[in-house]
Write a protein that holds these residues in place. Structure first.
Motif, PDB file in Angstrom:
ATOM      1  N   ILE A  16     -24.887 -54.007  64.884  1.00 15.54           N
ATOM      2  CA  ILE A  16     -24.139 -52.876  64.332  1.00 15.54           C
ATOM      3  C   ILE A  16     -24.286 -52.901  62.818  1.00 15.54           C
ATOM      4  N   TYR A  17     -24.681 -51.772  62.264  1.00 13.43           N
ATOM      5  CA  TYR A  17     -24.873 -51.711  60.815  1.00 13.43           C
ATOM      6  C   TYR A  17     -24.695 -50.279  60.331  1.00 13.43           C
ATOM      7  N   ARG A  18     -24.669 -50.124  59.022  1.00 17.26           N
ATOM      8  CA  ARG A  18     -24.472 -48.810  58.411  1.00 17.26           C
ATOM      9  C   ARG A  18     -25.753 -48.366  57.708  1.00 17.26           C
ATOM     10  N   VAL A  34     -24.678 -47.426  63.090  1.00 19.01           N
ATOM     11  CA  VAL A  34     -25.755 -47.520  64.077  1.00 19.01           C
ATOM     12  C   VAL A  34     -25.496 -48.700  65.010  1.00 19.01           C
ATOM     13  N   PHE A  35     -25.693 -48.475  66.310  1.00 20.00           N
ATOM     14  CA  PHE A  35     -25.661 -49.520  67.340  1.00 20.00           C
ATOM     15  C   PHE A  35     -27.045 -49.552  67.976  1.00 20.00           C
ATOM     16  N   GLU A  84     -24.292 -56.058  60.183  1.00 20.02           N
ATOM     17  CA  GLU A  84     -22.983 -56.604  59.823  1.00 20.02           C
ATOM     18  C   GLU A  84     -22.350 -57.380  60.973  1.00 20.02           C
ATOM     19  N   VAL A  85     -22.511 -56.865  62.190  1.00 14.57           N
ATOM     20  CA  VAL A  85     -21.841 -57.423  63.360  1.00 14.57           C
ATOM     21  C   VAL A  85     -22.808 -57.463  64.529  1.00 14.57           C
ATOM     22  N   VAL A  86     -22.686 -58.500  65.360  1.00 20.08           N
ATOM     23  CA  VAL A  86     -23.421 -58.580  66.624  1.00 20.08           C
ATOM     24  C   VAL A  86     -22.386 -58.616  67.746  1.00 20.08           C
ATOM     25  N   ALA A  87     -22.551 -57.761  68.753  1.00 24.91           N
ATOM     26  CA  ALA A  87     -21.562 -57.646  69.824  1.00 24.91           C
ATOM     27  C   ALA A  87     -22.247 -57.574  71.178  1.00 24.91           C
TER      28      ALA A  87
END
Length: 261
Positions: A16-18, A126-127, A141-144
């Motif tokens: 997940i990022y911008r 964005v995913f 930023e995040v990994v899910a």
């Protein structure tokens, strides 16, 4: 091997990022909840999925996807609480007795205080599958991901593998599902003591996932550390492989049709 491979997962974790705008060809939400078109679209189907503020149709999603604060935390706190009679007429949904997830507004606000608000930057979120995002050098930023209890156990252990502080490396907070998947772990990434977040406690969003699944979301730097540690961890041992095999045997046994004797 990656963590996903060592866990025996059939799908990739989601990055997940911008970015400044919705990427060309990305799948864009059109309905109320953002979990199916964004997170599940990337996790289940391997799509690149994205939204900007104009494509977020849930007030929880505004906060959860980092497009500014919930318009009124006070109203949101009342909505999720047991609402006294004298307050009901002023509720957004008139005469509502609330969702009864907290004893009162004060309890709800206390729990919400751990959810960091981020300003609307006028950008897009964005995913997409982790390998795709990493291959293009995206500012992750995040990994899910979603996982059932045995794999979640492994992720929780691995998150604390090199932790030097007391306490768990994983938090559980009740919040909107998108807050648990993105904005809370994003905030953790800015902490000097980052935690991963176990989520999907949002009862509304649970209808979109399997009955045993929970989400696990980690700041990207924490995830990279977990990846670096995985090769020297319990994930290389027969003990882990045996636990995973046993869980799969139980899953198959429970899914087999049963006959009455």
């Amino acid at each position: 091997m990656t963590i996903a491979e060592m866990l025996g997962m059939e799908t990739e974790p989601v990055a997940i990022y911008r970015t400044d705008r919705i990427p060309e060809g990305a799948h864009v939400p059109t309905g109320h909840c953002n979990i199916p078109p964004l997170f599940l679209g990337a996790f289940r189907k391997g799509h690149t999925c994205a939204a900007d503020r104009d494509h977020v149709f849930c007030h929880g999603g505004v906060s959860g996807l980092g497009f500014g604060p919930i318009p009124s935390r006070q109203r949101s706190a009342w909505s999720s609480s047991v609402v006294p009679e004298e307050v009901r007429e002023s509720m957004h949904h008139a005469r509502s007795s609330g969702q009864r997830e907290y004893a009162d507004c004060e309890a709800a606000l206390a729990q919400m205080s751990e959810i960091k608000d981020f300003p609307d930057l006028g950008d897009a979120i964005v995913f997409e599958p982790l390998s795709v995002a990493e291959s293009k050098g995206a500012p992750i930023e995040v990994v899910a991901l979603l996982a059932a209890p045995t794999r979640l156990s492994a992720l929780i252990i691995l998150a604390g593998y090199d932790r030097r502080r007391p306490g768990s490396a994983v938090k559980i907070l009740h919040a909107h599902a998108c807050q648990e998947i993105y904005v809370i772990p994003k905030g953790e990434g800015k902490s000097d003591d980052p935690h991963a977040v176990l989520g999907m406690t949002d009862l509304y969003a649970r209808k979109f996932i399997g009955p045993e699944e929970m989400s696990f979301a980690a700041p990207y730097e924490m995830w990279k550390r977990m990846e670096a540690n995985a090769g020297s961890s319990f994930l290389t041992m027969d003990r882990w492989k045996g636990a995973l095999s046993a869980a799969e045997r139980r899953r198959r046994a429970l899914s087999e049709p049963r006959t009455l004797n």
